[in-house]
Design a protein around this motif. Sequence first.
Motif, PDB file in Angstrom:
ATOM      1  N   SER A  51      62.461 -26.035  51.805  1.00 49.42           N
ATOM      2  CA  SER A  51      62.712 -25.510  50.362  1.00 49.42           C
ATOM      3  C   SER A  51      61.731 -25.583  49.497  1.00 49.42           C
ATOM      4  O   SER A  51      61.228 -24.559  48.708  1.00 49.42           O
ATOM      5  N   MET A  55      59.385 -22.855  47.440  1.00 48.10           N
ATOM      6  CA  MET A  55      59.621 -22.539  46.151  1.00 48.10           C
ATOM      7  C   MET A  55      57.992 -22.651  45.462  1.00 48.10           C
ATOM      8  O   MET A  55      57.545 -21.890  44.535  1.00 48.10           O
ATOM      9  N   TRP A  59      56.186 -19.545  43.108  1.00 51.38           N
ATOM     10  CA  TRP A  59      55.758 -20.090  42.051  1.00 51.38           C
ATOM     11  C   TRP A  59      54.237 -19.461  41.704  1.00 51.38           C
ATOM     12  O   TRP A  59      54.048 -18.860  40.779  1.00 51.38           O
ATOM     13  N   TRP A  69      65.088 -19.091  45.381  1.00 57.57           N
ATOM     14  CA  TRP A  69      64.135 -19.045  46.394  1.00 57.57           C
ATOM     15  C   TRP A  69      64.987 -19.494  47.794  1.00 57.57           C
ATOM     16  O   TRP A  69      66.102 -19.746  47.684  1.00 57.57           O
ATOM     17  N   ARG A  71      66.212 -21.351  50.372  1.00 60.96           N
ATOM     18  CA  ARG A  71      66.505 -22.808  50.187  1.00 60.96           C
ATOM     19  C   ARG A  71      67.030 -23.437  51.497  1.00 60.96           C
ATOM     20  O   ARG A  71      67.203 -24.509  51.826  1.00 60.96           O
TER      21      ARG A  71
END
Length: 255
Positions: A51, A55, A59, A69, A71
């Motif tokens: 996860s 992320m 980003w 996002w 997970r």
Amino acid sequence: MTGLIDDDRLLDVLETETLLLASSAEGADHDRPVPACPGLTVGETARHLGSVQRMVVSWVRTGRRPAGWEREPDPGTGVEDWLRDSLRSLLGELAAHRPDAPCPTWHPDRQDYRFWRRRMAHEATVHRVDVQSAANGGGHDPVPRDVAVDGIDEVLAVWFTQRLAELGVAGTRRATVVVRTAGHTWLAEMGVDRTSAGPVSPLAAETADAVVTAEPALLYLWLWGRSAVFDRAVRSEGDMDAVAQLWALLRLATR
């Protein structure tokens, strides 16, 4: 401090440690608890790392810290394969840019791809130790010496210094602790209004309240809370309350 470990080496560490975590989780009971992290299990650790990697990809691609996002895996997808897919995406994104190219991060003074190379290499390393420790009754493969030394600098400079400032957390009293290993020396300073840590000369550290020393891998994992505050393998001298304060503040910074 920069240059403790080669930028390309960080990508190798990220790949090696993530794949090792995935293979270790594959043969283990996913519900087995991680010894040093109450509430964390083998399966949850693998899911967490996948996860976080996704992320970071989101980003750096969008330039904005993601509010949401992916997970967890889709139903029917094993968490280990999902983690390996996360790794491929992250490695591709980081390798496609120069380490010093501008990139959004959560550290105000380290806005480049090098930050994520380093951060995610250590994220994978610490959690690989978690999974193996859970699966093997506390045993795990060694942390390479160069990785451990770089990780000690990262946890002190990034987490103890910057993260605690972001959280608005400081010490309960003024104290200084020297952290020393493999020819490197850092000074951690604690006060009621701020905390900071950075490399110093051995002479500059002579007036510290306490000194903590160990082999790099042992000290690295101690700073990350993977052993007790007064682990016998980590030698502490001087003001034990100062040592305990350093360890406790790091638990708040890295949780």
